[in-house]
Design a protein around this motif. Structure first.
Motif, PDB file in Angstrom:
ATOM      1  N   PRO A  98      30.565  37.300 -42.081  1.00 10.19           N
ATOM      2  CA  PRO A  98      29.238  36.915 -41.574  1.00 10.19           C
ATOM      3  C   PRO A  98      28.238  36.522 -42.660  1.00 10.19           C
ATOM      4  N   ASP A  99      28.300  37.176 -43.809  1.00  9.22           N
ATOM      5  CA  ASP A  99      27.342  36.851 -44.872  1.00  9.22           C
ATOM      6  C   ASP A  99      27.671  35.555 -45.608  1.00  9.22           C
ATOM      7  N   GLN A 100      28.771  34.895 -45.221  1.00 10.48           N
ATOM      8  CA  GLN A 100      29.174  33.639 -45.862  1.00 10.48           C
ATOM      9  C   GLN A 100      29.084  32.436 -44.914  1.00 10.48           C
ATOM     10  N   LEU A 101      28.588  32.620 -43.709  1.00 10.77           N
ATOM     11  CA  LEU A 101      28.519  31.543 -42.720  1.00 10.77           C
ATOM     12  C   LEU A 101      27.689  30.350 -43.192  1.00 10.77           C
ATOM     13  N   ALA A 102      26.685  30.569 -44.012  1.00  3.51           N
ATOM     14  CA  ALA A 102      25.857  29.462 -44.519  1.00  3.51           C
ATOM     15  C   ALA A 102      26.675  28.490 -45.354  1.00  3.51           C
TER      16      ALA A 102
END
Length: 111
Positions: free
Chosen positions: A63-67
């Motif tokens: 989730p913290d890498q979706l960008a």
């Protein structure tokens, strides 16, 4: 779906993945690689080649890498294709263990 280069690559830029890519979907910036989602054929051969685990299937992104889905697409349109492996950045080994590096992505195209 496509594969995505994530934050772990920033300041490292290992290029083992480039040498196995059958379609030349990697693009190179000063301190980071990205995958062009329009060129990637979703074969996944690059994933095990990355020595720091920086490449994910889009469906499996933490989730913290979706960008990085958008970052890869945007920068692939600006940066040149890289077709051969080269040397990682000089301090890649040290940077590999560091997290929260997104702000360090250098992009001379927008400077």
């Amino acid at each position: 779906m496509t594969f995505v280069v994530t934050e772990a690559c920033v300041q490292c830029k290992y290029t083992d993945c480039v040498s196995v890519c059958p379609v030349e979907c990697f693009h190179e910036g000063p301190n980071f690689l990205v995958i062009d989602p329009d060129t990637c054929i979703d074969c996944g051969v690059c994933v095990p080649e990355c020595p720091i685990g920086a490449i994910y299937d889009e469906a499996d992104l933490p989730p913290d890498q979706l960008a990085f889905i958008d970052i890869n697409a945007r920068l692939a349109a600006e940066w040149p294709v890289i077709v051969a492996a080269g040397e990682p950045l000089p301090e890649a080994e040290r940077w590999a263990a560091i997290t929260d590096k997104r702000a360090l992505i250098e992009n001379p195209a927008t400077a």
